[in-house]
Design a protein around this motif. Sequence first.
Motif, short mmCIF file in Angstrom:
data_model
loop_
_atom_site.label_atom_id
_atom_site.label_comp_id
_atom_site.label_asym_id
_atom_site.label_seq_id
_atom_site.Cartn_x
_atom_site.Cartn_y
_atom_site.Cartn_z
N HIS A 37 1.02 -1.26 -0.05
CA HIS A 37 -0.04 0.01 -0.10
C HIS A 37 0.88 1.24 0.01
CE1 HIS A 37 -3.86 -2.12 0.81
NE2 HIS A 37 -3.11 -2.91 1.38
N GLU A 39 1.11 5.15 0.52
CA GLU A 39 0.18 6.16 1.24
C GLU A 39 0.70 7.60 0.86
OE1 GLU A 39 -2.20 5.31 3.09
OE2 GLU A 39 -1.94 3.20 3.15
N ASN A 40 0.61 8.42 1.42
CA ASN A 40 0.64 9.97 0.99
C ASN A 40 2.13 9.99 0.65
OD1 ASN A 40 -1.83 10.83 1.38
ND2 ASN A 40 -1.53 11.17 3.74
N GLU A 41 3.11 10.05 1.74
CA GLU A 41 4.45 10.07 1.36
C GLU A 41 5.01 9.46 0.24
OE1 GLU A 41 3.22 9.31 4.17
OE2 GLU A 41 3.63 11.00 5.61
N VAL A 43 3.51 8.09 -2.24
CA VAL A 43 2.86 8.56 -3.56
C VAL A 43 3.53 9.93 -4.01
CG1 VAL A 43 0.65 9.44 -4.38
CG2 VAL A 43 0.60 7.51 -3.18
N ASP A 44 3.69 10.85 -3.12
CA ASP A 44 4.33 11.99 -3.34
C ASP A 44 5.88 12.04 -4.03
OD1 ASP A 44 2.01 13.55 -2.76
OD2 ASP A 44 2.78 13.92 -0.62
N SER A 49 -0.18 9.95 -8.96
CA SER A 49 -1.56 10.13 -8.25
C SER A 49 -2.44 8.95 -8.32
CB SER A 49 -2.23 11.25 -8.67
OG SER A 49 -3.50 11.57 -8.61
#
Length: 101
Positions: A37, A39-41, A43-44, A49
């Motif tokens: 999975h 997550e935010n970090e 993906v950034d 996106s």
Amino acid sequence: MKMVSMRLSKKAANRLRKNMLVAEPEAPKYPWGLTLHLENEAVDLLGISPSDYDAGDEVMLAARAKVTSTSVGETEAGGKNKSIGLQITHLSLGWPGEDAE
């Protein structure tokens, strides 16, 4: 590196399903621990996106990882357990057919 299918045999999938604490409607297709999975970090950092992907899309994943642990043991019932802990340190995600960077 050669790609290896990690899909469980029907026999192995059914054995795992019987050992689950919560009944699932169908047997698992892959062994536990193979779902990743992002997550935010992550993906950034990858510059991607979630809106770029749809559930069911197939992507290519390349990673470098550090071995963090290894274990070989036996169970009371005489079974054997083997595990290797991996910490992913570098990751690339792309579409099939794209060149890896």
